[in-house]
Design a protein around this motif. Structure first.
Motif, short mmCIF file in Angstrom:
data_model
loop_
_atom_site.label_atom_id
_atom_site.label_comp_id
_atom_site.label_asym_id
_atom_site.label_seq_id
_atom_site.Cartn_x
_atom_site.Cartn_y
_atom_site.Cartn_z
N PRO A 94 64.65 26.49 71.06
CA PRO A 94 64.37 27.91 71.21
C PRO A 94 65.60 28.72 71.58
CG PRO A 94 63.41 26.66 73.03
CD PRO A 94 63.87 25.67 72.01
N THR A 95 66.50 28.13 72.35
CA THR A 95 67.73 28.85 72.72
C THR A 95 68.59 29.11 71.49
OG1 THR A 95 67.67 27.75 74.88
CG2 THR A 95 69.73 28.85 74.25
N LEU A 96 68.74 28.09 70.64
CA LEU A 96 69.51 28.27 69.42
C LEU A 96 68.83 29.26 68.48
CD1 LEU A 96 71.87 27.56 67.60
CD2 LEU A 96 70.58 25.57 66.79
N ALA A 97 67.51 29.18 68.35
CA ALA A 97 66.79 30.12 67.49
C ALA A 97 66.97 31.56 67.98
CB ALA A 97 65.31 29.76 67.45
N GLN A 146 57.70 31.77 74.31
CA GLN A 146 57.89 32.21 75.69
C GLN A 146 59.37 32.21 76.04
OE1 GLN A 146 55.63 29.95 78.59
NE2 GLN A 146 56.93 30.61 80.27
N VAL A 147 60.06 31.14 75.65
CA VAL A 147 61.49 31.05 75.92
C VAL A 147 62.26 32.10 75.13
CG1 VAL A 147 63.55 29.58 75.69
CG2 VAL A 147 61.38 28.60 76.51
N VAL A 148 61.98 32.19 73.83
CA VAL A 148 62.71 33.10 72.96
C VAL A 148 62.56 34.54 73.42
CG1 VAL A 148 62.72 34.08 70.64
CG2 VAL A 148 62.73 31.61 70.93
N ARG A 149 61.35 34.94 73.74
CA ARG A 149 61.14 36.34 74.17
C ARG A 149 61.84 36.61 75.50
NH1 ARG A 149 58.35 39.61 71.15
NH2 ARG A 149 56.67 38.93 69.77
N GLY A 150 61.84 35.64 76.40
CA GLY A 150 62.55 35.82 77.65
C GLY A 150 64.04 36.01 77.43
N LEU A 151 64.62 35.21 76.54
CA LEU A 151 66.04 35.33 76.24
C LEU A 151 66.35 36.66 75.59
CD1 LEU A 151 66.67 31.71 74.90
CD2 LEU A 151 67.53 32.69 77.04
N TRP A 152 65.50 37.12 74.69
CA TRP A 152 65.72 38.41 74.03
C TRP A 152 65.66 39.57 75.01
CZ3 TRP A 152 62.08 37.54 69.23
CH2 TRP A 152 62.75 36.73 68.29
N GLU A 153 64.94 39.37 76.12
CA GLU A 153 64.87 40.41 77.15
C GLU A 153 66.03 40.34 78.13
OE1 GLU A 153 61.10 39.80 78.98
OE2 GLU A 153 59.95 40.42 77.20
N GLY A 154 66.96 39.41 77.91
CA GLY A 154 68.13 39.29 78.77
C GLY A 154 67.92 38.43 79.99
N ASP A 158 64.33 29.32 82.63
CA ASP A 158 64.08 27.92 82.99
C ASP A 158 62.63 27.62 82.66
OD1 ASP A 158 66.61 27.09 84.49
OD2 ASP A 158 66.03 28.91 85.57
N LEU A 159 62.39 26.50 82.03
CA LEU A 159 61.01 26.13 81.68
C LEU A 159 60.86 24.61 81.70
CD1 LEU A 159 58.15 26.93 80.53
CD2 LEU A 159 59.14 26.50 78.26
N VAL A 160 59.87 24.17 82.41
CA VAL A 160 59.45 22.78 82.33
C VAL A 160 58.03 22.81 81.80
CG1 VAL A 160 59.02 20.63 83.55
CG2 VAL A 160 60.94 22.09 84.24
N GLY A 161 57.90 22.66 80.49
CA GLY A 161 56.61 22.77 79.85
C GLY A 161 56.06 21.42 79.43
N GLU A 162 54.96 21.48 78.72
CA GLU A 162 54.35 20.25 78.21
C GLU A 162 55.22 19.61 77.14
OE1 GLU A 162 50.14 18.85 76.06
OE2 GLU A 162 50.49 20.97 76.55
N HIS A 163 55.90 20.45 76.35
CA HIS A 163 56.68 19.94 75.22
C HIS A 163 58.15 20.33 75.27
CE1 HIS A 163 53.03 18.61 73.25
NE2 HIS A 163 52.49 19.79 73.49
N ALA A 169 69.05 28.81 80.49
CA ALA A 169 69.34 29.39 79.17
C ALA A 169 69.53 30.90 79.29
CB ALA A 169 68.20 29.08 78.20
N LYS A 170 70.56 31.42 78.63
CA LYS A 170 70.82 32.86 78.62
C LYS A 170 71.67 33.20 77.40
CE LYS A 170 72.56 36.67 81.51
NZ LYS A 170 71.28 37.43 81.43
#
Length: 385
Positions: A94-97, A146-154, A158-163, A169-170
């Protein structure tokens, strides 16, 4: 709010006949009279841009060219057209995307839209090294967005999810504007993820009653999450000056279907895990009789192509009427295609769009600017990029 129309870039090849491929289909394709070169795809993109399409969908899968690379190249040959890039969250971090999307926005002038394709077929997913089952793929998609949208918001994410597990990441530069997320899926888990993360929910072209049910379900789920979602529909089109001419073209396409190919494609699609594909198959049952499943809605494309398998067929006036019918249900965006994609873009753009403009349902998105076709390439050679 005027209607928004998108066209399609056939990155698996184009033809005057229906080209095989699509969701859940074999990687091999047939009927490619026009290879998907950057030159040809750019020709289609420029036509769509001139005619007033806002964007162009580019598919994803083993059966077509890579969407990110292709649209990055085609974008350099257009000025205003946006690119609805289909991609699969499980194949890239997700960070690379998020970083790729941010780069695309800057290099294209903010012309990226994202079509999230979770992946309905385990066999194809495994070929890419993804061994999660379908429901887990959707849950992973939720974490991914969830990760991608957070990064786009600046944010620093950090996420420890199921998958997914992400730490610190920033993005160095956030996209401007943030790309809109388009999302499809007919299963219950798909609806929940779409309602939570999508800007636009896309459905394949089903009869109006079925589309209305989907809209009500997704809208209700989004409201529970305190969100609102726009709605779009994916259809093919065969539109001509008269209804007789349009149906004659549909019959010509149908006559070109090899019975063995139809049987093989239908047998493969019958094994699909996709709820949306199951609904597409139910519209025609694998037979060539009674393919007009609603006035001007033809299920013939789905006999030889996976994914979106229905077309609006009729005169320009009839097709405009059916579009208005879908709009009354809540559909604001239409993602369209037709064979061949260059010529059919002109049939629709010059035949249907002016009628919708007269009805106050559509306006050319670039009317206030100089049309790209009016620019003389040699005159600006000294300042061309």
């Amino acid at each position: 709010m005027p209607l928004t129309f998108h066209w399609f870039l056939p990155t698996n090849g184009d033809s005057r006949d229906v080209v095989g491929g699509g969701h859940g289909s074999p990687a091999t394709v047939s009927g490619r009279d026009r290879p998907p070169t950057v030159a040809y795809l750019s020709q289609i993109a420029r036509a769509a841009e001139d005619l007033g399409f806002v964007g162009a969908l580019t598919p994803t899968g083993a059966w077509c060219e890579d969407a990110w690379l292709t649209t990055a190249m085609v974008s350099q040959n257009t000025q205003r057209l946006k690119f609805l890039v289909a991609f699969r969250p499980g194949f890239v971090s997700p960070t690379l995307a998020a970083q790729m999307a941010s780069t695309f926005q800057r290099q294209s002038g903010g012309r990226l839209l994202l079509n999230v394709v979770t992946g309905g077929e385990s066999q194809e997913q495994r070929a890419y090294g993804d061994f999660l089952d379908k429901d887990d793929r959707y849950r992973r998609t939720g974490e991914f967005l969830q990760v991608v949208r957070g990064l786009w918001e600046g944010q620093t994410v950090d996420l420890v999810g199921e998958h997914l597990q992400i730490e610190g990441a920033k993005l160095a530069r956030v996209p401007d504007p943030v790309p809109e997320v388009y999302f499809g899926g007919s299963s219950p888990i798909a609806g929940k993820i779409a309602a939570r993360h999508a800007d636009v929910y896309l459905t394949w072209g089903e009869p109006p009653a079925a589309v209305a049910e989907k809209i009500a379900r997704i809208r209700g789920l989004a409201e529970k999450d305190g969100r609102s979602v726009r709605f779009g529909i994916r259809l093919h089109v065969i539109t001509r000056d008269t209804s007789e001419q349009a149906w004659a073209e549909a019959r010509r396409l149908l006559d070109g279907f090899d019975p063995e190919t139809v049987r093989a494609v239908q047998a493969g699609l019958a094994r699909s895990e996709s709820e949306g594909q199951r609904r597409m198959l139910a519209l025609h049952g694998g037979g060539s009789d009674a393919l007009e499943i609603h006035p001007n809605l033809w299920a013939g494309i789905g006999l030889v192509r996976g994914g979106a398998g229905t077309a609006l067929v009729g005169s320009h006036e009839e097709v405009a009427e059916r579009i208005a019918d879908y709009h009354r249900l809540g559909i604001d965006e239409f993602v369209l295609s037709g064979y061949p994609h260059l010529e059919e873009a002109y049939w629709f753009g010059e035949g249907v769009l002016p009628r919708l403009r007269t009805q106050g349902l559509w306006q050319h998105p670039f009317d206030t600017r100089t049309p790209p076709s009016a620019q003389v390439p040699f005159a600006g050679a000294a300042t061309a990029r």
